[in-house]
Write an enzyme that holds these catalytic residues in place. Structure first.
Site, short mmCIF file in Angstrom:
data_model
loop_
_atom_site.label_atom_id
_atom_site.label_comp_id
_atom_site.label_asym_id
_atom_site.label_seq_id
_atom_site.Cartn_x
_atom_site.Cartn_y
_atom_site.Cartn_z
N LYS A 52 0.70 -1.21 -0.11
CA LYS A 52 0.00 0.01 -0.04
C LYS A 52 0.88 1.36 -0.08
O LYS A 52 0.67 2.12 -0.96
CB LYS A 52 -0.93 -0.16 1.18
CG LYS A 52 -1.96 -1.10 1.17
CD LYS A 52 -2.93 -1.25 2.36
CE LYS A 52 -3.74 -2.60 2.29
NZ LYS A 52 -4.40 -2.83 3.44
N GLN A 96 -4.59 -1.90 9.82
CA GLN A 96 -4.43 -3.12 8.95
C GLN A 96 -5.05 -4.21 9.99
O GLN A 96 -4.73 -4.21 11.42
CB GLN A 96 -2.84 -3.35 8.70
CG GLN A 96 -2.83 -4.62 7.85
CD GLN A 96 -3.35 -4.59 6.31
OE1 GLN A 96 -3.60 -3.42 5.87
NE2 GLN A 96 -3.87 -5.71 6.18
N ASP A 119 -11.07 2.26 3.68
CA ASP A 119 -11.22 0.83 3.63
C ASP A 119 -12.64 0.56 3.69
O ASP A 119 -13.19 -0.71 3.22
CB ASP A 119 -10.68 0.12 5.19
CG ASP A 119 -9.43 -0.51 4.93
OD1 ASP A 119 -9.07 -1.02 3.93
OD2 ASP A 119 -8.77 -0.55 5.99
#
Ligand code: GUN
Length: 293
Positions: A52, A96, A119
């Site tokens: 990412k 995460q 997200d």
């Protein structure tokens, strides 16, 4: 059999985003800014977060990686999320997953400002998706829709069978495929660990999305000729013959299944790359909303 090449397609979308960022920068804008929080040192999470950060660099975004030890308290993590919510030049925040057992995923997801929820895991984002309102769609299912769109795969009226009902992949995938849109308009069957005779269902499927996290689970006898197969699996399997000591294995027995398919995603180079491209698109969207472009 045709390959749905996630690597190539992700590059196309990333190039498009990079061009848009360059045009905004030429007008004097700052860079879009994504902050990733990583807790502990889970190998797979390290790899995903590194990808990412790398993608951000490639397309002209600013990125910040914030690390915490595994024993960080929920309170400390939430305080950091709140600080980032209030930081003006932060456009997107992601924590995460998976989290250590002592930290509640729901609490952390809810703490992220819905405006910065790139997200797409916040209830507001998921609610907006369900209602077909503009908002952030979780990156993996969004990336799969972008891949189907890029290759113009015909989905209207098709029977899609999704294996796995996680809130970040299987469930949103079933919603997106059934939406009145292109791609979309599928009749969807969402299957899971309590489904009786899964093979019966997959054999009816024109499109199969395997997202259960069990390596090589989908075998050739479960797939009808001409099916489209999307493999979301990315399990690390020990392989001493490789210098890194493991290989990435999908949920689909690719070698046996591929000859039966009209389209199939490889692992690696399929859905994983698209997840990153979709996250970048969500971050660009967050940025544009914040700078009111
Ligand atoms: N862990 C596995 N997939 C994801 C994802 O898309 N986002 C975050 N934050 N964690 C993950």
């Amino acid at each position: 059999m045709n390959i749905l090449d996630g690597k190539k397609t992700a590059q196309f979308y990333k190039d498009t985003i990079a061009a848009e960022v360059a045009a905004l920068r030429a007008k004097g804008s700052r860079k879009p800014h994504l902050v990733a929080i990583l807790i502990g040192s889970n190998g797979a999470s390290e790899t995903y977060v590194a990808s990412k950060v790398k993608a951000c660099e490639q397309i002209g975004f600013e990125s910040t990686l914030i690390r915490f030890e595994t024993d960080v308290t929920e309170e400390t993590l939430l305080a950091e999320v709140h600080r980032l919510n209030e930081t003006a030049d932060v456009d997107g925040i992601l924590v995460q997953l998976p989290l250590p057992d002592h930290i509640r995923e729901d609490t952390v997801t809810l703490a992220i400002d819905a405006e910065k929820d790139v997200d797409g895991f916040h209830p507001e984002s998921l609610g907006r998706m369900l209602l077909g309102l503009p908002g952030y769609v979780p990156a993996t299912p969004k990336g799969i829709m972008m891949l189907l769109d890029y290759y113009n795969v015909d989905t209207a009226g098709k029977h899609a069978v999704v294996i796995g009902r996680s809130s970040i992949v299987g469930s949103p995938m079933s919603v997106l495929l059934s939406r009145n849109s292109k791609p979309g308009n599928c009749t969807v069957t969402l299957t899971h660990s309590r489904t009786v005779d899964l093979r019966y269902h997959t054999l009816q499927a024109d499109i199969i999305v395997a997202a259960l996290g069990k390596p090589l689970f989908l075998t050739a006898d479960m797939v009808k000729d001409g099916a489209v197969v999307i493999d979301v699996g990315i399990t690390r399997m020990k392989d001493e013959s490789l210098s890194k000591g493991y290989r990435i294995c999908g949920d689909v027995d690719f070698d046996a299944v591929a000859p039966k398919c009209s389209w199939i995603t490889p692992v690696p180079g399929g859905v994983g790359a698209m997840t990153i491209a979709a996250l970048m698109q969500n971050t660009l969207e967050a940025f544009k909303r914040r700078i009111k472009v």
